[in-house]
Enzyme design. Structure first.
Site, PDB file in Angstrom:
ATOM      1  N   LYS A 102      -6.481   3.597  -3.966  1.00 44.59           N
ATOM      2  CA  LYS A 102      -6.961   3.636  -2.576  1.00 44.59           C
ATOM      3  C   LYS A 102      -7.178   5.084  -2.145  1.00 44.59           C
ATOM      4  CE  LYS A 102      -5.219   2.375   2.050  1.00 44.59           C
ATOM      5  NZ  LYS A 102      -4.157   1.653   2.777  1.00 44.59           N
TER       6      LYS A 102
ATOM      7  N   ASP B 199       0.871  -1.174   0.000  1.00 42.06           N
ATOM      8  CA  ASP B 199       0.000   0.000   0.000  1.00 42.06           C
ATOM      9  C   ASP B 199       0.913   1.230   0.000  1.00 42.06           C
ATOM     10  OD1 ASP B 199      -1.793  -2.121   0.604  1.00 42.06           O
ATOM     11  OD2 ASP B 199      -3.163  -0.734   1.610  1.00 42.06           O
TER      12      ASP B 199
ATOM     13  N   LYS C 162      -9.921   0.540  -3.128  1.00 42.43           N
ATOM     14  CA  LYS C 162      -9.911   0.302  -1.679  1.00 42.43           C
ATOM     15  C   LYS C 162     -10.282   1.602  -0.978  1.00 42.43           C
ATOM     16  CE  LYS C 162      -6.922  -0.884   2.250  1.00 42.43           C
ATOM     17  NZ  LYS C 162      -5.637  -1.469   2.696  1.00 42.43           N
TER      18      LYS C 162
END
Length: 212
Positions: free
Chosen positions: A151, A89, A180
């Site tokens: 994300k 991430d 996400k």
């Protein structure tokens, strides 16, 4: 819809201790969350605790500002994968993006994705610092660079995810990459709203509360 299967059980506070990381992983195994998300210095510990389980392990890179160099992000990502993470991430370089250096941003993301191979790359665009046009532009760059997910947030910005953010992202990526949502998602009703909108993963430190 099984909410636990969407959750990245997350602990990213700077003071997180060994015992807290172990507890996070044990909770993820017990509740069958999709993944655990930790800072890169805790990957080795999390990997040991999760060994033998089906829970995936995600590591944050360039977190939470995204302002570190590509070279340092590369080293951090390589180390995280070597220590047992299968998902990264990464925070996008927001300063470069704001400067209009879109080619440099795209190169950074593509370089990290190439370096980690078949492992998943989620790119955090930190929507709280972007206007609607910028959210769309950043989502486009993430998709073009070959990342697996775009994300919303780190959870450390001025706000977390919003449904409006996700609507903009969804219009741009059109299902070609996944989304996400993270930051401020603390109850089942909110989590369901995001999933109904098309989000594939929820990043939250409130996973147990959500599924309870």
């Amino acid at each position: 819809m099984k909410l636990n299967e969407y959750i990245d059980h997350t602990l990213l506070k700077p003071t997180a201790t060994v015992e807290e990381i172990k507890k996070l992983c044990e909770e993820a195994i017990e509740h069958e969350f999709y993944a655990v998300c930790v800072n890169s210095s805790r990957v080795e510990l999390a990997a040991k605790t999760l060994k033998g389980s089906r829970v995936k392990l995600a590591a944050t890179i360039g977190f939470p500002l995204g302002a570190s160099s590509l070279e340092s992000k590369m080293v951090e990502a390589d180390a995280a994968i070597a220590q047992g993470a299968s998902e990264i991430d990464m925070v996008m370089n927001l300063g470069l993006f704001k400067d209009g250096e879109h080619k440099a941003v795209l190169t950074e993301i593509a370089t990290i994705k190439t370096a980690i191979g078949n492992n998943l790359l989620k790119v955090i665009i930190e929507t709280c610092y972007l206007n609607e046009e910028e959210i769309a532009g950043a989502s486009e760059l993430v998709m073009k660079a070959g990342a697996d997910y775009v994300k919303t947030s780190t959870g450390f910005g001025t706000r977390g995810a919003s449904l409006k953010d996700v609507e903009i992202m969804k219009k741009v990526v059109k299902g070609k990459i996944k989304i996400k949502a993270s930051g401020g998602i603390r109850d089942a009703a909110t989590a369901r709203e995001y999933i109904d909108l098309g989000v594939s993963r929820i990043g939250t430190s409130s996973g147990i509360k959500i599924i309870s």
